[in-house]
Write an enzyme that holds these catalytic residues in place. Sequence first.
Site, PDB file in Angstrom:
ATOM      1  N   LYS A   1     -68.933 -38.154  -8.592  1.00 16.04           N
ATOM      2  CA  LYS A   1     -67.624 -39.013  -7.553  1.00 16.04           C
ATOM      3  C   LYS A   1     -67.546 -40.225  -8.413  1.00 16.04           C
ATOM      4  O   LYS A   1     -66.229 -40.511  -8.513  1.00 16.04           O
ATOM      5  CB  LYS A   1     -68.483 -38.584  -6.461  1.00 16.04           C
ATOM      6  CG  LYS A   1     -68.124 -37.290  -5.482  1.00 16.04           C
ATOM      7  CD  LYS A   1     -68.971 -37.548  -4.054  1.00 16.04           C
ATOM      8  CE  LYS A   1     -69.518 -36.455  -3.251  1.00 16.04           C
ATOM      9  NZ  LYS A   1     -70.369 -36.083  -3.118  1.00 16.04           N
TER      10      LYS A   1
ATOM     11  N   LYS B   1     -63.229 -18.308  -7.221  1.00 17.30           N
ATOM     12  CA  LYS B   1     -63.271 -18.261  -5.474  1.00 17.30           C
ATOM     13  C   LYS B   1     -62.474 -18.808  -4.741  1.00 17.30           C
ATOM     14  O   LYS B   1     -61.684 -19.930  -5.225  1.00 17.30           O
ATOM     15  CB  LYS B   1     -64.381 -18.153  -5.443  1.00 17.30           C
ATOM     16  CG  LYS B   1     -65.732 -18.049  -5.362  1.00 17.30           C
ATOM     17  CD  LYS B   1     -66.933 -18.419  -4.937  1.00 17.30           C
ATOM     18  CE  LYS B   1     -67.038 -19.864  -4.590  1.00 17.30           C
ATOM     19  NZ  LYS B   1     -68.925 -19.852  -4.148  1.00 17.30           N
TER      20      LYS B   1
ATOM     21  N   LYS C   1     -61.777 -24.988  -0.547  1.00 13.68           N
ATOM     22  CA  LYS C   1     -61.482 -25.415  -0.135  1.00 13.68           C
ATOM     23  C   LYS C   1     -60.643 -26.726  -1.044  1.00 13.68           C
ATOM     24  O   LYS C   1     -59.561 -26.895  -0.435  1.00 13.68           O
ATOM     25  CB  LYS C   1     -62.034 -26.974   1.704  1.00 13.68           C
ATOM     26  CG  LYS C   1     -61.581 -27.348   1.692  1.00 13.68           C
ATOM     27  CD  LYS C   1     -63.026 -27.642   3.216  1.00 13.68           C
ATOM     28  CE  LYS C   1     -64.017 -28.736   2.701  1.00 13.68           C
ATOM     29  NZ  LYS C   1     -65.193 -28.848   3.848  1.00 13.68           N
TER      30      LYS C   1
END
Length: 329
Positions: free
Chosen positions: A111, A194, A197
């Site tokens: 982050k 996969k 989101k």
Amino acid sequence: MEIVLSGIRSTGHLHLGNYFGALRNYIKMQDEYNCYFFIADLHSLTTHPHPDDFHSGVKTILAEYLASGLDPEKSAIFIQSDVPEIVELYVLLNMIAYKGELERTASFKEKVRKNPDNVNAGLLTYPVLMAADILVHRAHKVPVGKDQEQHLEIARLLARRFNNLYGVEVFPEPQAFNFGSDLIKVPGLDGSGKMGKSEGNGIYLYDDEKTIHKKVMKAVTDAGPTAPDSKMPEPVENLFTLLKIVSDKETVDHFTKAYNSCTIRYGDLKKQLAADICKHTLPIRERIDDISNDSDYLAKVVRKGREKARASASATLAEVKRAVGFRSF
Ligand code: TRP
């Protein structure tokens, strides 16, 4: 009965990967464990959502959870910020969580790299808040994906450290709940990996029929097999994996045969796949709308969840505060 706890951030919509993956297992677990399912709204504040979006994000996930089959009669379904004991435990755990070990967390480093202008303290102590979520209910098992394993490790570390420091056995060490072969991995539509989101390769439970058709028709494939019985490249295999999840055996057999004899038309496969996805998701979409419009029902669910969660959390907090040395006058 063992306690299982699962948290989800209050951003975005649930996708087919959530639904046919973890959620399928959660629904079964409700009968076998003492389950706590909560929406981590405080965690989502690290990215400063607009106040209007903040609440609607929580409501979306709540309605989608309920529409998918999580049952407030069986499980505690609650909102993180409704349980002040979580925040209280978070403060106490912060005193035994060290800056260095939090800075070394992979998710924190990522982050910082992605958003160097928003390295707030909440981001650094994200795993401490997550540990408080888990430890406040003294959960034994936490279903987590690969990306959350390190956070769970920190929860174990803090549980152990607290118990040792104060010479108590307040917290069990929470273990990862591994579904093993029960966990269906749902591929995305972009040819590899996969459904997720953040990958932007997903179909959401809330997508309408037209959107679903459009997304599936655009899914990555190849030019088609050129020799009989050849091995499928990953993008094509992924479409078959999806087909196996949502369609009946005859349909899967039909397209497998067509592939093996080089007569397959991907357009037909995709049309069928989209139609069968819709068969599963459109009824859920309707339930999501019904539930979202029923404020009384939502308020009742949230109140019930809050009561269950606070009963368990306040019992833990009483023991924790006793151990730390808080005494009443
Ligand atoms: N960090 C988790 C995620 O991003 C969400 C979460 C918050 C969570 N608190 C939790 C998951 C406690 C399990 C247990 O997916």
